[in-house]
Design a protein around this motif. Structure first.
Motif, PDB file in Angstrom:
ATOM      1  N   MET A 127       0.845  -1.175   0.000  1.00 30.16           N
ATOM      2  CA  MET A 127       0.000   0.000   0.000  1.00 30.16           C
ATOM      3  C   MET A 127       0.892   1.240   0.000  1.00 30.16           C
ATOM      4  O   MET A 127       1.854   1.327   0.747  1.00 30.16           O
ATOM      5  N   TRP A 128       0.561   2.205  -0.815  1.00 32.14           N
ATOM      6  CA  TRP A 128       1.405   3.392  -0.973  1.00 32.14           C
ATOM      7  C   TRP A 128       1.086   4.496   0.028  1.00 32.14           C
ATOM      8  O   TRP A 128       1.762   5.514   0.075  1.00 32.14           O
ATOM      9  N   PHE A 129       0.035   4.286   0.848  1.00 30.35           N
ATOM     10  CA  PHE A 129      -0.275   5.268   1.889  1.00 30.35           C
ATOM     11  C   PHE A 129      -0.774   4.532   3.131  1.00 30.35           C
ATOM     12  O   PHE A 129      -1.191   3.385   3.066  1.00 30.35           O
ATOM     13  N   LYS A 130      -0.715   5.242   4.265  1.00 28.75           N
ATOM     14  CA  LYS A 130      -1.218   4.684   5.517  1.00 28.75           C
ATOM     15  C   LYS A 130      -1.866   5.816   6.303  1.00 28.75           C
ATOM     16  O   LYS A 130      -1.232   6.827   6.601  1.00 28.75           O
ATOM     17  N   ILE A 131      -3.145   5.631   6.630  1.00 26.92           N
ATOM     18  CA  ILE A 131      -3.856   6.623   7.428  1.00 26.92           C
ATOM     19  C   ILE A 131      -3.612   6.311   8.901  1.00 26.92           C
ATOM     20  O   ILE A 131      -3.804   5.186   9.340  1.00 26.92           O
ATOM     21  N   ASN A 132      -3.163   7.326   9.637  1.00 25.16           N
ATOM     22  CA  ASN A 132      -2.868   7.181  11.054  1.00 25.16           C
ATOM     23  C   ASN A 132      -3.537   8.343  11.789  1.00 25.16           C
ATOM     24  O   ASN A 132      -2.967   9.428  11.890  1.00 25.16           O
ATOM     25  N   GLY A 133      -4.757   8.109  12.268  1.00 28.30           N
ATOM     26  CA  GLY A 133      -5.493   9.184  12.939  1.00 28.30           C
ATOM     27  C   GLY A 133      -5.883  10.255  11.946  1.00 28.30           C
ATOM     28  O   GLY A 133      -6.553   9.993  10.960  1.00 28.30           O
ATOM     29  N   GLN A 134      -5.427  11.467  12.180  1.00 21.70           N
ATOM     30  CA  GLN A 134      -5.740  12.594  11.296  1.00 21.70           C
ATOM     31  C   GLN A 134      -4.592  12.922  10.344  1.00 21.70           C
ATOM     32  O   GLN A 134      -4.549  14.016   9.775  1.00 21.70           O
ATOM     33  N   GLN A 135      -3.663  11.966  10.192  1.00 22.24           N
ATOM     34  CA  GLN A 135      -2.536  12.166   9.280  1.00 22.24           C
ATOM     35  C   GLN A 135      -2.443  11.001   8.309  1.00 22.24           C
ATOM     36  O   GLN A 135      -2.912   9.899   8.586  1.00 22.24           O
ATOM     37  N   VAL A 136      -1.796  11.259   7.178  1.00 20.26           N
ATOM     38  CA  VAL A 136      -1.578  10.225   6.173  1.00 20.26           C
ATOM     39  C   VAL A 136      -0.096  10.189   5.826  1.00 20.26           C
ATOM     40  O   VAL A 136       0.499  11.226   5.530  1.00 20.26           O
ATOM     41  N   LYS A 137       0.489   8.992   5.874  1.00 21.63           N
ATOM     42  CA  LYS A 137       1.857   8.791   5.403  1.00 21.63           C
ATOM     43  C   LYS A 137       1.765   8.331   3.956  1.00 21.63           C
ATOM     44  O   LYS A 137       1.050   7.375   3.648  1.00 21.63           O
ATOM     45  N   ILE A 138       2.471   9.022   3.080  1.00 19.22           N
ATOM     46  CA  ILE A 138       2.413   8.721   1.654  1.00 19.22           C
ATOM     47  C   ILE A 138       3.815   8.422   1.150  1.00 19.22           C
ATOM     48  O   ILE A 138       4.738   9.219   1.346  1.00 19.22           O
ATOM     49  N   ASN A 139       3.965   7.265   0.500  1.00 18.29           N
ATOM     50  CA  ASN A 139       5.234   6.898  -0.117  1.00 18.29           C
ATOM     51  C   ASN A 139       5.298   7.523  -1.503  1.00 18.29           C
ATOM     52  O   ASN A 139       4.317   7.528  -2.245  1.00 18.29           O
ATOM     53  N   ILE A 140       6.482   8.017  -1.844  1.00 16.36           N
ATOM     54  CA  ILE A 140       6.685   8.701  -3.130  1.00 16.36           C
ATOM     55  C   ILE A 140       7.961   8.190  -3.767  1.00 16.36           C
ATOM     56  O   ILE A 140       8.977   8.020  -3.097  1.00 16.36           O
ATOM     57  N   LEU A 141       7.891   7.949  -5.073  1.00 15.54           N
ATOM     58  CA  LEU A 141       9.087   7.656  -5.848  1.00 15.54           C
ATOM     59  C   LEU A 141       9.327   8.878  -6.728  1.00 15.54           C
ATOM     60  O   LEU A 141       8.567   9.147  -7.662  1.00 15.54           O
ATOM     61  N   ALA A 142      10.338   9.648  -6.392  1.00 10.22           N
ATOM     62  CA  ALA A 142      10.643  10.894  -7.094  1.00 10.22           C
ATOM     63  C   ALA A 142      11.632  10.633  -8.226  1.00 10.22           C
ATOM     64  O   ALA A 142      12.552   9.828  -8.086  1.00 10.22           O
ATOM     65  N   LYS A 143      11.409  11.327  -9.330  1.00 10.00           N
ATOM     66  CA  LYS A 143      12.323  11.246 -10.476  1.00 10.00           C
ATOM     67  C   LYS A 143      12.831  12.656 -10.760  1.00 10.00           C
ATOM     68  O   LYS A 143      12.216  13.398 -11.525  1.00 10.00           O
ATOM     69  N   PRO A 144      13.958  13.029 -10.113  1.00  8.08           N
ATOM     70  CA  PRO A 144      14.475  14.392 -10.282  1.00  8.08           C
ATOM     71  C   PRO A 144      15.111  14.608 -11.658  1.00  8.08           C
ATOM     72  O   PRO A 144      15.375  13.661 -12.386  1.00  8.08           O
ATOM     73  N   ASN A 145      15.333  15.879 -11.981  1.00  6.89           N
ATOM     74  CA  ASN A 145      15.996  16.301 -13.218  1.00  6.89           C
ATOM     75  C   ASN A 145      15.167  15.928 -14.454  1.00  6.89           C
ATOM     76  O   ASN A 145      15.726  15.622 -15.511  1.00  6.89           O
TER      77      ASN A 145
END
Length: 94
Positions: free
Chosen positions: A1-19
């Motif tokens: 799962m790419w996100f996790k809801i924890n109370g009133q916050q969400v942890k979101i995983n990101i794969l960034a592609k810079p440049n």
């Protein structure tokens, strides 16, 4: 799962592609949101651009987006408040 809801916050995983040619949302994978960033990964420029882009995407002030993991990596984790806009975006893309 790419996100996790924890109370009133969400942890979101990101794969960034810079440049990249432009900053844009590319899609979702098992690793998280795929986001291309125009900025180079030099002295935190790409991280700043990521926060700025997520601020627009989630309609949140920049100071409410916390880069929790991955400051020097393409694999990042951010924590954002669970707002209606954030909930709608993650529920559409589960």
């Amino acid at each position: 799962m790419w996100f996790k809801i924890n109370g009133q916050q969400v942890k979101i995983n990101i794969l960034a592609k810079p440049n990249a040619k432009k900053t844009a949302f590319l899609g979702i994978s098992e690793q998280g949101l795929l986001i291309s960033l125009h900025a180079k990964p030099h002295q935190g420029a790409a991280n700043k651009e990521l926060i700025s882009y997520l601020s627009k995407l989630f309609e949140l002030p920049k100071n409410q987006i916390v880069l929790q993991k991955g400051e020097g990596s393409r694999h990042k984790q951010v924590v954002v408040p669970l707002t209606d806009v954030v909930y709608k975006l993650i529920s559409q893309n589960e």
